[in-house]
Enzyme design. Structure first.
Site, mmCIF file in Angstrom:
data_model
loop_
_atom_site.group_PDB
_atom_site.id
_atom_site.type_symbol
_atom_site.label_atom_id
_atom_site.label_comp_id
_atom_site.label_asym_id
_atom_site.label_seq_id
_atom_site.Cartn_x
_atom_site.Cartn_y
_atom_site.Cartn_z
ATOM 1 N N HIS A 127 43.779 1.763 -17.954
ATOM 2 C CA HIS A 127 43.891 2.695 -17.102
ATOM 3 C C HIS A 127 43.548 2.306 -15.515
ATOM 4 C CE1 HIS A 127 39.596 1.891 -17.935
ATOM 5 N NE2 HIS A 127 39.204 2.916 -16.875
ATOM 6 N N HIS A 162 41.279 3.034 -13.175
ATOM 7 C CA HIS A 162 39.900 2.695 -12.351
ATOM 8 C C HIS A 162 40.030 1.299 -11.795
ATOM 9 C CE1 HIS A 162 37.644 6.098 -14.627
ATOM 10 N NE2 HIS A 162 38.417 6.634 -13.534
ATOM 11 N N ASP A 209 37.850 -1.131 -11.302
ATOM 12 C CA ASP A 209 37.169 -1.858 -12.007
ATOM 13 C C ASP A 209 37.972 -2.469 -13.307
ATOM 14 O OD1 ASP A 209 36.385 0.465 -13.185
ATOM 15 O OD2 ASP A 209 35.198 -0.613 -14.699
ATOM 16 N N HIS A 210 39.230 -2.026 -13.479
ATOM 17 C CA HIS A 210 40.206 -2.418 -14.398
ATOM 18 C C HIS A 210 41.464 -2.894 -14.013
ATOM 19 C CE1 HIS A 210 37.715 -1.104 -17.866
ATOM 20 N NE2 HIS A 210 37.391 -0.233 -16.918
ATOM 21 N N HIS A 225 38.335 9.649 -21.085
ATOM 22 C CA HIS A 225 37.606 8.990 -19.871
ATOM 23 C C HIS A 225 38.561 9.382 -18.780
ATOM 24 C CE1 HIS A 225 35.632 6.023 -17.506
ATOM 25 N NE2 HIS A 225 36.579 5.329 -17.443
ATOM 26 N N ASP A 271 37.794 1.689 -21.814
ATOM 27 C CA ASP A 271 36.551 2.882 -21.526
ATOM 28 C C ASP A 271 36.795 4.096 -22.485
ATOM 29 O OD1 ASP A 271 35.887 1.083 -19.760
ATOM 30 O OD2 ASP A 271 35.863 2.039 -18.066
ATOM 31 N N HIS A 325 33.398 -3.026 -21.255
ATOM 32 C CA HIS A 325 32.320 -3.332 -20.461
ATOM 33 C C HIS A 325 31.259 -3.615 -21.281
ATOM 34 C CE1 HIS A 325 33.146 -1.093 -16.612
ATOM 35 N NE2 HIS A 325 34.021 -0.520 -17.350
HETATM 36 FE FE FE Z 1 35.738 0.761 -16.364
HETATM 37 ZN ZN ZN Z 2 37.025 3.505 -16.465
#
Ligand code: FE
Ligand code: ZN
Length: 255
Positions: free
Chosen positions: A56, A58, A60-61, A114, A133, A171
């Site tokens: 996805h 985001h 942080d990915h 999410h 997530d 995570h």
């Molecule tokens: Fe994340």
């Molecule tokens: Zn995420």
């Protein structure tokens, strides 16, 4: 032949994963929070990266995707529906599509909730599912874009995979998730034992993922929304399970 799986801690609490098929010499990375720890893991094993599969959009990915692509020449795969907000894709995929690593097939699953457009990758022959997530260890991701009903549909489909499937999530939120779980499901011995194991693993500096789906089914409150103790905790003895799930997710947001 089974795939080798490597769990790579990134940033403060993210995970990337490497899958390697020794027979074909193929290596795939799922999500790229940052490139450096993944490059280190590849170098340590002398593996060449062939593909990056994104779950996805985001940051942080995906923030390490361009650096990892530049360093390895890897082919980048992600959701067609999210192509406008992902790094440039070499291959845009949709739920129902199939990918391959060696002679193993990966099924692209919709894992929205999410975010809308969140994908999961399920490898039935290898017994792996990459959920980032969506379904997480001991919980699920926050509902940033999807409705509770949409996440419940995702969780229901993931929960129906073979119970020995290893759930590879994005995570290290397990202990916080399990603290909430214990607050709503305190008399679940499997949950208490899991929380003890997670604490011991973290004390040793080890990841608490991946986790067999069977363990999630026994202990993860969002997969137990239909079970009597969770219904009682939410004061919803007769509601549809999706409504109990919505109440659990909202309670976790306030926890
Ligand atoms: Fe994340
Ligand atoms: Zn995420």
């Amino acid at each position: 032949m089974p795939l080798d799986l490597v769990t790579i801690p990134c940033r403060s609490d993210n995970y990337a994963y490497l899958m390697h098929d020794a027979a074909s010499g193929t290596t795939i990375c799922v999500d790229v929070p940052d490139a450096a720890p993944i490059l280190d893991a590849l170098a340590a094993r002398d593996w060449a990266l062939g593909q990056i599969w994104i779950t996805h959009h985001h940051g942080d990915h995906v923030e390490g995707v361009e650096a990892l692509r530049a360093a390895t020449g890897a082919h980048v795969v992600g959701a067609a529906a999210d192509a406008h907000r992902l790094p440039p894709l070499d291959q845009a995929v949709a739920p129902g599509d199939r990918l391959a690593i060696g002679d193993q097939t990966a099924l692209v699953l919709d894992a929205s909730g999410h975010t809308l457009g969140h994908l999961a990758y399920h490898l039935p022959g290898a017994g792996l599912v990459f959920t980032a997530d969506s379904l997480m260890a001991g919980g699920c991701g926050r509902l940033f874009e999807g409705t509770p009903a949409r996440m419940w549909d995702t969780l229901t489909r993931l929960a129906a995979l073979p119970p020995d499937t290893l759930v590879c999530s994005g995570h290290e939120y397990t202990q916080s998730n399990l603290r909430f779980a214990l607050s709503v499901d305190p008399d679940n011995p499997a949950l208490r034992a899991r929380a003890d194991r997670a604490a011991a693993a973290r004390a040793r500096g080890e990841p608490t993922v991946p986790v067999p789906l069977a363990e999630e089914l026994a202990t993860n409150p969002v997969l137990r929304a239909d079970a009597a103790p969770l219904r009682a905790a939410m004061g919803l003895p007769d509601a549809p399970a999706a409504q109990v799930f919505a109440a659990l997710r909202a309670a976790k947001d306030r926890f």
